[in-house]
Motif scaffolding. Sequence first.
Motif, PDB file in Angstrom:
ATOM      1  N   ILE A   1       0.835  -1.199   0.000  1.00 44.63           N
ATOM      2  CA  ILE A   1       0.000   0.000   0.000  1.00 44.63           C
ATOM      3  C   ILE A   1       0.873   1.253   0.000  1.00 44.63           C
ATOM      4  N   ARG A   2       1.935   1.228   0.792  1.00 45.15           N
ATOM      5  CA  ARG A   2       2.857   2.364   0.852  1.00 45.15           C
ATOM      6  C   ARG A   2       3.469   2.639  -0.513  1.00 45.15           C
TER       7      ARG A   2
ATOM      8  N   ARG B   1      -8.228   3.678  -7.023  1.00 42.31           N
ATOM      9  CA  ARG B   1      -6.886   3.699  -7.609  1.00 42.31           C
ATOM     10  C   ARG B   1      -6.030   2.561  -7.044  1.00 42.31           C
ATOM     11  N   LEU B   2      -6.145   2.356  -5.749  1.00 45.86           N
ATOM     12  CA  LEU B   2      -5.359   1.297  -5.110  1.00 45.86           C
ATOM     13  C   LEU B   2      -5.807  -0.087  -5.590  1.00 45.86           C
TER      14      LEU B   2
ATOM     15  N   LEU C   1      -3.198  -2.720  -7.199  1.00 45.28           N
ATOM     16  CA  LEU C   1      -2.957  -4.001  -6.526  1.00 45.28           C
ATOM     17  C   LEU C   1      -3.658  -5.169  -7.217  1.00 45.28           C
ATOM     18  N   LYS C   2      -4.444  -4.842  -8.246  1.00 42.12           N
ATOM     19  CA  LYS C   2      -5.260  -5.857  -8.931  1.00 42.12           C
ATOM     20  C   LYS C   2      -6.180  -6.572  -7.938  1.00 42.12           C
ATOM     21  N   GLY C   3      -6.789  -5.743  -7.099  1.00 46.35           N
ATOM     22  CA  GLY C   3      -7.758  -6.252  -6.129  1.00 46.35           C
ATOM     23  C   GLY C   3      -9.162  -5.840  -6.501  1.00 46.35           C
TER      24      GLY C   3
ATOM     25  N   VAL D   1     -11.011  -2.320  -0.330  1.00 45.97           N
ATOM     26  CA  VAL D   1     -10.228  -3.041  -1.336  1.00 45.97           C
ATOM     27  C   VAL D   1      -9.989  -4.445  -0.793  1.00 45.97           C
ATOM     28  N   VAL D   2     -10.278  -5.447  -1.620  1.00 49.37           N
ATOM     29  CA  VAL D   2     -10.083  -6.849  -1.219  1.00 49.37           C
ATOM     30  C   VAL D   2      -8.986  -7.442  -2.094  1.00 49.37           C
TER      31      VAL D   2
END
Length: 471
Positions: A12-13, A56-57, A61-63, A77-78
């Motif tokens: 995440i960072r 965006r995250l 992360l392809k979540g 986000v999962v």
Amino acid sequence: MLFTVYPPLSLIRDALKGSRVRVFLVGGALRDHYLGRRGTDLDFAVDKDAIALSRRLARRLKGAFVLLDRAHGSARVVKKMDGQVWTFDFTDWRGDSIQKDLSLRDFTINALAMDVLAKDTQALTILEVKGSRQDLKAGVVRMVTSKVFEDDPLRLLRAFTLQATLGFKIDGKTQVQIKKDAHLIPQVATERIRDEIFKVLTSPRAHGALSAMDKIGLLPQVIPQVTVMYGVLQGGYHHLDVWQHSLEVVCQMEKLVEEVGNNERIRVYLDQPVGGGHSRLALLKMAALLHDIGKPETRRKEEGRMTFHTHEHAGERITRQVAKQLKLSVKERFFLEDAVRMHLRPGYLSNFKRPSEKAIFRYFRDTKDEAVSLAILGLADQAATRGALTTRAKHGHHAKICRMLIKRYFELKDQKPQLRLLTGNDLIKVLKLKPSELFGKILSAVEEAAALGKIKTKAEALTLARQMIRK
């Protein structure tokens, strides 16, 4: 170090580097880190645009992205990593600073924050409200302010979830405020109430939390049907009234589960989800709480003693109301209804010095995969019954029968299933019968006779069928 304990933090960072946002890990993950625990749910407080950041995250992360609450700026986000499913919840700050956000949180032990995007990850500062870490060390659940329950009444239940799951104590002022605000709980969505109640039931300390919830007046707000059991006396076999007995059954069940903790088969059996995501054990504790709820309605005095004939059927009906009220799945509702309706079955078998094989067969036929559940409920029920008319011998015999049923269930599971000697097609083609209620009676009789070793061949099964047709 938190970035080692929670590997997704580094991802995440890295994904958010260069973002013009402030992101803080908050609440449960930090609390659990202090307590030597670790989960897979991480909560983050963001200074702005939490929903856009989550989208965006999720892409980076392809979540999976899940919108939780547009009005309050909350999204999830999962992401599956190394065989584990992680959930990351992002929510906009409440207030104009992270310190203000913490001051609006529920309990001091959850009012912790850490800057995920801080430049120096080796010297991370943990922010807190006054007393957060002190209360963590002391094992105390303390409200941040007296307004926390007005802001979100679900927190009334969450205090007891923390008590049950962490083994903490709720401080005195917080208890007083919960009692004062208990009437607010009906404002909460049923699904949220249900999920919180089952967190309590899933813990090994459900009895203590449920008893405390009842004493403070919160449990009747959640399951109002239980109040019919208050103060209803039961007669010489019981030392407690119906409600206190029901709570004691939950207590005894937790003791039993602790005793059989090393039995992997029983542990796996109890941990299995029944249908709506809740474990068999959690539902069994709910059944323990409700198993005698039909007694007040059926209470009669006959020949100088108290009777409760057919209370299991009255209880089944009330249990159906409770299950629907809590919006449990159909399978979970059926589990509870069946458990309440059949909770006396192990006791019926223990009325005999040696139950017949026919009676034991019919027990397994009727209870199916819940044979062990009912035996455990029977053990707990008997252990919670210590009136003047009960004896050590009766207790011992009842326990022996229940433990025999548990042992026999797993032995039967290990056996290869018997081939059916007779089918519906045989009844139609060989005996020229038309489908009717007699079909089920014949097939059931043949199955029972085969299980008891009375018949072994198809010819013998057909003979039995012809005898039943002639009657």
